[in-house]
Motif scaffolding. Structure first.
Motif, PDB file in Angstrom:
ATOM      1  N   ASP A  38      -9.158 -10.361  -0.554  1.00 48.53           N
ATOM      2  CA  ASP A  38      -7.860  -9.698  -0.682  1.00 48.53           C
ATOM      3  C   ASP A  38      -6.825 -10.637  -1.283  1.00 48.53           C
ATOM      4  O   ASP A  38      -7.040 -11.833  -1.422  1.00 48.53           O
ATOM      5  N   GLU A  39      -5.714 -10.032  -1.673  1.00 53.27           N
ATOM      6  CA  GLU A  39      -4.605 -10.773  -2.264  1.00 53.27           C
ATOM      7  C   GLU A  39      -3.447 -10.771  -1.280  1.00 53.27           C
ATOM      8  O   GLU A  39      -3.214  -9.766  -0.611  1.00 53.27           O
ATOM      9  N   PRO A  40      -2.735 -11.867  -1.189  1.00 51.28           N
ATOM     10  CA  PRO A  40      -1.577 -11.849  -0.296  1.00 51.28           C
ATOM     11  C   PRO A  40      -0.543 -10.839  -0.796  1.00 51.28           C
ATOM     12  O   PRO A  40      -0.268 -10.775  -1.992  1.00 51.28           O
ATOM     13  N   TYR A  41      -0.019 -10.041   0.126  1.00 48.04           N
ATOM     14  CA  TYR A  41       0.992  -9.060  -0.246  1.00 48.04           C
ATOM     15  C   TYR A  41       2.363  -9.735  -0.263  1.00 48.04           C
ATOM     16  O   TYR A  41       2.697 -10.523   0.617  1.00 48.04           O
ATOM     17  N   PHE A  42       3.132  -9.396  -1.271  1.00 49.34           N
ATOM     18  CA  PHE A  42       4.559  -9.708  -1.293  1.00 49.34           C
ATOM     19  C   PHE A  42       5.231  -8.659  -2.160  1.00 49.34           C
ATOM     20  O   PHE A  42       4.620  -8.130  -3.095  1.00 49.34           O
ATOM     21  N   SER A  43       6.463  -8.331  -1.829  1.00 53.16           N
ATOM     22  CA  SER A  43       7.211  -7.356  -2.630  1.00 53.16           C
ATOM     23  C   SER A  43       7.332  -7.885  -4.042  1.00 53.16           C
ATOM     24  O   SER A  43       7.733  -9.035  -4.248  1.00 53.16           O
ATOM     25  N   GLY A  44       6.931  -7.063  -5.006  1.00 52.79           N
ATOM     26  CA  GLY A  44       7.011  -7.460  -6.405  1.00 52.79           C
ATOM     27  C   GLY A  44       5.711  -7.980  -6.980  1.00 52.79           C
ATOM     28  O   GLY A  44       5.686  -8.399  -8.144  1.00 52.79           O
ATOM     29  N   ILE A  45       4.620  -7.955  -6.202  1.00 58.94           N
ATOM     30  CA  ILE A  45       3.335  -8.382  -6.743  1.00 58.94           C
ATOM     31  C   ILE A  45       3.018  -7.511  -7.956  1.00 58.94           C
ATOM     32  O   ILE A  45       3.257  -6.305  -7.948  1.00 58.94           O
ATOM     33  N   SER A  46       2.536  -8.133  -9.026  1.00 54.91           N
ATOM     34  CA  SER A  46       2.269  -7.354 -10.236  1.00 54.91           C
ATOM     35  C   SER A  46       0.911  -7.711 -10.814  1.00 54.91           C
ATOM     36  O   SER A  46       0.364  -8.785 -10.559  1.00 54.91           O
ATOM     37  N   LYS A  47       0.382  -6.761 -11.583  1.00 53.14           N
ATOM     38  CA  LYS A  47      -0.902  -6.907 -12.250  1.00 53.14           C
ATOM     39  C   LYS A  47      -0.733  -6.468 -13.695  1.00 53.14           C
ATOM     40  O   LYS A  47      -0.025  -5.502 -13.979  1.00 53.14           O
ATOM     41  N   THR A  48      -1.422  -7.149 -14.582  1.00 51.63           N
ATOM     42  CA  THR A  48      -1.440  -6.777 -15.992  1.00 51.63           C
ATOM     43  C   THR A  48      -2.830  -6.265 -16.329  1.00 51.63           C
ATOM     44  O   THR A  48      -3.824  -6.945 -16.069  1.00 51.63           O
ATOM     45  N   GLY A  49      -2.878  -5.059 -16.878  1.00 51.70           N
ATOM     46  CA  GLY A  49      -4.149  -4.466 -17.260  1.00 51.70           C
ATOM     47  C   GLY A  49      -4.661  -5.027 -18.574  1.00 51.70           C
ATOM     48  O   GLY A  49      -3.981  -5.797 -19.269  1.00 51.70           O
ATOM     49  N   SER A  50      -5.857  -4.615 -18.941  1.00 54.37           N
ATOM     50  CA  SER A  50      -6.488  -5.122 -20.166  1.00 54.37           C
ATOM     51  C   SER A  50      -5.732  -4.706 -21.432  1.00 54.37           C
ATOM     52  O   SER A  50      -5.839  -5.359 -22.470  1.00 54.37           O
TER      53      SER A  50
END
Length: 161
Positions: A38-50
Motif C-alpha cells: 500500500d501507499e501512505p495516504y495523505f491529502s493531495g496524493i497524486s498519480k500520473t497515468g501513462s
C-alpha cells in the motif's frame, strides 16, 4: 445407546475445527501493519497515468480511506496541466488477495475546473485495496456514444477493520 456424552465433543469439533486455529494460516494475506504494497495516504496524493493525465486525491472522507462508504474528492489535469472537466470517471475497487471487487458503483459528479466527487467509494471490508480510476472522453462531437479511454491510475490502500 446414549449419545449425549458425545455431544460436548461433537460441539467442540464444530466450533473449534478439530484443534486447528481458524483465525490465521500461513497463506493469510498480511495485515495492514505489515503489508508493504500500500501507499501512505495523505491529502493531495497524486498519480500520473501513462498518457500523462494527473489524478489527485484531494481529500477522502473519512481520511484516510476506511472500511465502509467513503467520499473521494479528486482533481484531474490534462497532459498540458490544464483542468480536465467533462470527462467520464470510472472507479473500480479490487481486493487481489480475495479475488473480488466492490459491488457498489459510485456516483460521479463533475464539479467543474477538473474537480470530481465520487460517492460512495465502498471499501466494504478491511484489507489491501487497489482502486483504479479510468478517465474517458464521453464521445466525439459527431454524435458517437462510445467513450474513448484516455488514461487510468491506481491508488493502493490498506484499510483497517
Amino acid at each position: 445407546m446414549n449419545t449425549r456424552p458425545h455431544l460436548p465433543l461433537l460441539l467442540s469439533l464444530v466450533f473449534f475445527g478439530c484443534g486447528q486455529e481458524a483465525s490465521v494460516t500461513d497463506d493469510s494475506p498480511p495485515t495492514c501493519e505489515v503489508d508493504d504494497r500500500d501507499e501512505p495516504y495523505f491529502s493531495g496524493i497524486s498519480k500520473t497515468g501513462s498518457a500523462n493525465y494527473v489524478i489527485k486525491l484531494v481529500d477522502s472522507n473519512p481520511a484516510p480511506p476506511a472500511k465502509g462508504n467513503n467520499v473521494w474528492f479528486i482533481e484531474v489535469t490534462n497532459p498540458d496541466a490544464t483542468a480536465a472537466s467533462g470527462l467520464v470517471v470510472d472507479l473500480e475497487g479490487f481486493m487481489p488477495d480475495h479475488g473480488h471487487g466492490t459491488p457498489v458503483v459510485p456516483t460521479v459528479v463533475d464539479n467543474g475546473e477538473g474537480g470530481y466527487t465520487l460517492d460512495p467509494v465502498n471499501l466494504f471490508m478491511p484489507g489491501y485495496w487497489e482502486v483504479s480510476l479510468t478517465l474517458s472522453d464521453p464521445g466525439d462531437s459527431e454524435g458517437s456514444d462510445d467513450d474513448v479511454e484516455l488514461d487510468s491510475v491506481t491508488f493502493r490502500f490498506c484499510v483497517s477493520g
